[in-house]
Design an enzyme around this catalytic site. Sequence first.
Site, PDB file in Angstrom:
ATOM      1  N   GLU A  98      -6.515  -3.998  -7.412  1.00  0.00           N
ATOM      2  CA  GLU A  98      -5.607  -3.833  -6.278  1.00  0.00           C
ATOM      3  C   GLU A  98      -6.399  -3.669  -4.986  1.00  0.00           C
ATOM      4  O   GLU A  98      -7.545  -3.212  -5.013  1.00  0.00           O
ATOM      5  CB  GLU A  98      -4.770  -2.560  -6.485  1.00  0.00           C
ATOM      6  CG  GLU A  98      -3.304  -2.741  -6.749  1.00  0.00           C
ATOM      7  CD  GLU A  98      -2.489  -3.441  -5.670  1.00  0.00           C
ATOM      8  OE1 GLU A  98      -3.035  -4.133  -4.784  1.00  0.00           O
ATOM      9  OE2 GLU A  98      -1.269  -3.322  -5.726  1.00  0.00           O
ATOM     10  N   ASP A  99      -5.761  -3.992  -3.873  1.00  0.00           N
ATOM     11  CA  ASP A  99      -6.419  -3.771  -2.583  1.00  0.00           C
ATOM     12  C   ASP A  99      -6.268  -2.320  -2.120  1.00  0.00           C
ATOM     13  O   ASP A  99      -7.233  -1.667  -1.769  1.00  0.00           O
ATOM     14  CB  ASP A  99      -5.902  -4.751  -1.510  1.00  0.00           C
ATOM     15  CG  ASP A  99      -4.383  -4.740  -1.361  1.00  0.00           C
ATOM     16  OD1 ASP A  99      -3.677  -4.067  -2.143  1.00  0.00           O
ATOM     17  OD2 ASP A  99      -3.881  -5.443  -0.453  1.00  0.00           O
ATOM     18  N   ASP A 147      -0.890   2.820  -1.678  1.00  0.00           N
ATOM     19  CA  ASP A 147      -0.308   3.524  -0.536  1.00  0.00           C
ATOM     20  C   ASP A 147       0.701   4.530  -1.098  1.00  0.00           C
ATOM     21  O   ASP A 147       0.321   5.629  -1.480  1.00  0.00           O
ATOM     22  CB  ASP A 147       0.325   2.453   0.362  1.00  0.00           C
ATOM     23  CG  ASP A 147       0.865   2.997   1.664  1.00  0.00           C
ATOM     24  OD1 ASP A 147       0.349   4.000   2.143  1.00  0.00           O
ATOM     25  OD2 ASP A 147       1.815   2.405   2.208  1.00  0.00           O
ATOM     26  N   PHE A 154      -2.724   1.835   9.187  1.00  0.00           N
ATOM     27  CA  PHE A 154      -2.520   0.528   8.568  1.00  0.00           C
ATOM     28  C   PHE A 154      -3.839  -0.239   8.630  1.00  0.00           C
ATOM     29  O   PHE A 154      -4.266  -0.682   9.692  1.00  0.00           O
ATOM     30  CB  PHE A 154      -1.392  -0.237   9.257  1.00  0.00           C
ATOM     31  CG  PHE A 154      -0.898  -1.370   8.402  1.00  0.00           C
ATOM     32  CD1 PHE A 154       0.007  -1.136   7.381  1.00  0.00           C
ATOM     33  CD2 PHE A 154      -1.380  -2.661   8.578  1.00  0.00           C
ATOM     34  CE1 PHE A 154       0.438  -2.171   6.555  1.00  0.00           C
ATOM     35  CE2 PHE A 154      -0.960  -3.698   7.765  1.00  0.00           C
ATOM     36  CZ  PHE A 154      -0.049  -3.449   6.757  1.00  0.00           C
ATOM     37  N   ARG A 196      -7.342 -11.238   7.279  1.00  0.00           N
ATOM     38  CA  ARG A 196      -7.910 -11.142   5.930  1.00  0.00           C
ATOM     39  C   ARG A 196      -9.397 -11.493   5.935  1.00  0.00           C
ATOM     40  O   ARG A 196     -10.145 -11.056   5.061  1.00  0.00           O
ATOM     41  CB  ARG A 196      -7.178 -12.100   4.971  1.00  0.00           C
ATOM     42  CG  ARG A 196      -5.741 -11.715   4.688  1.00  0.00           C
ATOM     43  CD  ARG A 196      -5.224 -12.482   3.485  1.00  0.00           C
ATOM     44  NE  ARG A 196      -3.775 -12.506   3.423  1.00  0.00           N
ATOM     45  CZ  ARG A 196      -3.006 -11.546   2.900  1.00  0.00           C
ATOM     46  NH1 ARG A 196      -3.576 -10.474   2.402  1.00  0.00           N
ATOM     47  NH2 ARG A 196      -1.699 -11.654   2.874  1.00  0.00           N
TER      48      ARG A 196
HETATM   49  P1  5GP Z   1       2.508   0.792  -2.222  1.00  0.00           P
HETATM   50  O1  5GP Z   1       3.506   0.256  -3.186  1.00  0.00           O
HETATM   51  O2  5GP Z   1       1.373   1.546  -2.896  1.00  0.00           O
HETATM   52  O3  5GP Z   1       3.160   1.629  -1.151  1.00  0.00           O
HETATM   53  O4  5GP Z   1       1.919  -0.405  -1.400  1.00  0.00           O
HETATM   54  C1  5GP Z   1       1.254  -1.405  -2.008  1.00  0.00           C
HETATM   55  C2  5GP Z   1       1.012  -2.598  -1.124  1.00  0.00           C
HETATM   56  O5  5GP Z   1       1.394  -2.419   0.254  1.00  0.00           O
HETATM   57  C3  5GP Z   1      -0.465  -2.893  -1.091  1.00  0.00           C
HETATM   58  O6  5GP Z   1      -0.862  -3.623  -2.234  1.00  0.00           O
HETATM   59  C4  5GP Z   1      -0.603  -3.656   0.201  1.00  0.00           C
HETATM   60  O7  5GP Z   1      -0.297  -5.003  -0.011  1.00  0.00           O
HETATM   61  C5  5GP Z   1       0.454  -3.038   1.113  1.00  0.00           C
HETATM   62  N1  5GP Z   1      -0.168  -2.015   1.985  1.00  0.00           N
HETATM   63  C6  5GP Z   1       0.013  -0.689   1.927  1.00  0.00           C
HETATM   64  N2  5GP Z   1      -0.713  -0.051   2.876  1.00  0.00           N
HETATM   65  C7  5GP Z   1      -1.376  -1.009   3.554  1.00  0.00           C
HETATM   66  C8  5GP Z   1      -2.307  -0.993   4.653  1.00  0.00           C
HETATM   67  O8  5GP Z   1      -2.700   0.041   5.223  1.00  0.00           O
HETATM   68  N3  5GP Z   1      -2.787  -2.216   5.059  1.00  0.00           N
HETATM   69  C9  5GP Z   1      -2.404  -3.376   4.482  1.00  0.00           C
HETATM   70  N4  5GP Z   1      -2.922  -4.503   4.975  1.00  0.00           N
HETATM   71  N5  5GP Z   1      -1.534  -3.436   3.444  1.00  0.00           N
HETATM   72  C10 5GP Z   1      -1.031  -2.259   2.984  1.00  0.00           C
END
Ligand code: 5GP
Length: 179
Positions: A100-101, A104, A153, A166
């Site tokens: 995963e990247d 959050d 973010f 990206r």
């Molecule tokens: P979650 O379900 O954990 O809230 O969010 C997962 C997805 O939201 C991540 O895989 C990513 O694609 C996007 N995301 C959440 N926070 C960020 C951020 O700070 N920057 C970016 N570019 N994407 C984010």
Amino acid sequence: MSQLNDTYHLLFSTEKIAERVRHLGAEITREFDGKPLTVLVVLKGSFIFAADLIREIDLPLNVEFIGLRSYGDRVETSGVVQITMDVKHPLEGQHVLIVEDIVDTGLTLDYLIKNLSTRKPASVSVASLLYKPARAKVKVPVAYLGFEVPDKFVIGYGLDFAGKYRNIKEIGYLEPPPV
Ligand code: 5GP
């Protein structure tokens, strides 16, 4: 960098990222101890991290891709997740490493882990480049973590803002965020 202006703040340099990815790769190699891996790359944000990470893992492995879409507004997921592109081969009996990247709220990963468990893999573990502890809503087991980040973010090294940035080689954030 020409794409960026003075609202950009650096968090992790290319050298720092490379060093951390090397370390994670060595840890994964050690812990899986010769077992073959299926590396499951979550599109799109983790493709650059995954490309670097697999080259630091000294194990037999194959790579699968999965596309997920979380519904919600621009910065907050609702937890409702759709698989937009599924893997091409069954995962039954395999040691799956999700790449995963960023975690959050954790809702996307929580969904994915539950979904994968119905496919009877031998094991599921998670490598995430980034983790934002301030926003966690559900606890997800990230065995291999790159860095914790502040509640901003973040962009770069595969992570986008509205499809852009990206290709920034390092990781940072835009403050104030673009509207
Ligand atoms: P979650 O379900 O954990 O809230 O969010 C997962 C997805 O939201 C991540 O895989 C990513 O694609 C996007 N995301 C959440 N926070 C960020 C951020 O700070 N920057 C970016 N570019 N994407 C984010």
